[in-house]
Design a protein around this motif. Sequence first.
Motif, mmCIF file in Angstrom:
data_model
loop_
_atom_site.group_PDB
_atom_site.id
_atom_site.type_symbol
_atom_site.label_atom_id
_atom_site.label_comp_id
_atom_site.label_asym_id
_atom_site.label_seq_id
_atom_site.Cartn_x
_atom_site.Cartn_y
_atom_site.Cartn_z
ATOM 1 N N TYR A 1 15.103 -2.489 -7.579
ATOM 2 C CA TYR A 1 14.407 -1.408 -6.873
ATOM 3 C C TYR A 1 15.072 -1.136 -5.535
ATOM 4 C CZ TYR A 1 10.419 1.436 -5.392
ATOM 5 O OH TYR A 1 9.607 2.472 -4.983
ATOM 6 N N ASP B 1 14.437 0.608 -1.910
ATOM 7 C CA ASP B 1 13.346 1.113 -1.090
ATOM 8 C C ASP B 1 13.779 2.348 -0.306
ATOM 9 O OD1 ASP B 1 14.768 0.316 1.188
ATOM 10 O OD2 ASP B 1 13.625 -1.534 1.447
ATOM 11 N N TYR C 1 5.280 6.964 -11.106
ATOM 12 C CA TYR C 1 5.058 5.684 -10.442
ATOM 13 C C TYR C 1 4.717 4.609 -11.473
ATOM 14 C CZ TYR C 1 4.753 8.436 -6.168
ATOM 15 O OH TYR C 1 5.026 9.287 -5.121
ATOM 16 N N ARG D 1 1.234 -3.805 -6.879
ATOM 17 C CA ARG D 1 2.112 -2.917 -6.129
ATOM 18 C C ARG D 1 2.412 -1.651 -6.944
ATOM 19 N NH1 ARG D 1 0.586 -5.825 -2.852
ATOM 20 N NH2 ARG D 1 1.734 -7.075 -1.314
ATOM 21 N N PHE E 1 5.492 1.304 -7.580
ATOM 22 C CA PHE E 1 6.923 1.561 -7.439
ATOM 23 C C PHE E 1 7.240 2.977 -7.932
ATOM 24 C CE2 PHE E 1 6.219 -2.927 -8.290
ATOM 25 C CZ PHE E 1 6.959 -3.559 -7.304
ATOM 26 N N ARG F 1 13.261 5.322 -8.057
ATOM 27 C CA ARG F 1 13.975 4.362 -7.211
ATOM 28 C C ARG F 1 14.308 3.067 -7.966
ATOM 29 N NH1 ARG F 1 10.219 4.918 -1.809
ATOM 30 N NH2 ARG F 1 10.977 6.956 -1.121
ATOM 31 N N VAL F 2 13.926 2.993 -9.233
ATOM 32 C CA VAL F 2 14.237 1.818 -10.041
ATOM 33 C C VAL F 2 15.716 1.862 -10.417
ATOM 34 C CG1 VAL F 2 13.802 0.654 -12.239
ATOM 35 C CG2 VAL F 2 11.891 1.587 -10.908
#
Length: 326
Positions: free
Chosen positions: A157, A159, A182, A192, A194, A198-199
């Motif tokens: 991931y 950020d 997401y 959480r 994610f 962005r993976v």
Amino acid sequence: MRADRLMAILLLLQQREQVTAAEVARELEVSERTARRDLDALAMAGVPVYSLQGRSGGWRLVGGARTDLSGLTASEARALFLVAGPASAATPAVKAALRKLVRALPEPFRVQAEAAASSLVTDPQRWGSVPVERRPPRFLDELQDAVIRGVQVRLGYVDRDGAETSRTVHPLGIVAKGPSWYLVAGTGAGRRTFRVDRVSSAEPTGDPVHRPADFDLAGSWREIADEVDRRRTPLEIQAVCAPDGISVLRMMLGGRLEVGGPTTDGRIEVVIRGHNEYMLAGELAWLVEWLEVTGPPGVRDHLASIGDALVERYGRNRHEDGGSPG
């Protein structure tokens, strides 16, 4: 919806071997007359079903057939229930038909079909001016498959600052928020969220997901979205609103509005969230016909300044044009 009913009847016959028209009517929430007509239609179409008369009569498959008459593969069954899961945009009628279908699916398909039905939430409201993603993000299919199969994923991931990390997560569900996707997952640090775009990698480990018994994706997402909205709009103002203005406020403010109880003069107490005092004052100025802001003082001061500026600019022009000074 008749095709859905006919498939449901086939799967019920496969599961129970024999059904009556009354049982079909009860399962599919139709009249017995409609159920009989559908059963007759199956026979006329060449499906190997036949009826038995008498007290113990009903409808059966020829030879007690136990094959998968739906023709669905495991992946097709998952896809079917993903499209019409409880949080999808499918009509209530489609969802009801599929709930009946899942009870009659062959056992190897049933668990993953049910998981698919609760694996996705669609939230059409955007956050701010999110850029439109022109196609689904790269690892969306892999992550959704992990949710449905209930396996942990080694997740790479990146950020918002560009730093890349790697961790093992327990995928619990996928959410489509406006144009963005997401992943909701359990981690060593708690639950959480994610952003899927962005993976950078997603490798199933084969280990089972630890899924809380009371986990509900739609409810969990509402909590997450509410928390994000609170962070994005940290300022709260208090106001009172005329009853006929509440619908306008709801339409304009959506989830940023909390409606309270009535005041002694018949108006309604409200709380409104915003980003900062100046922007919120500008947003609410045109609602003066219905709304009176009672606090904080800074928002009231900004509203007064906006009113003075409007009078200064447009009141002067009105006098020069010969209008009434009002």
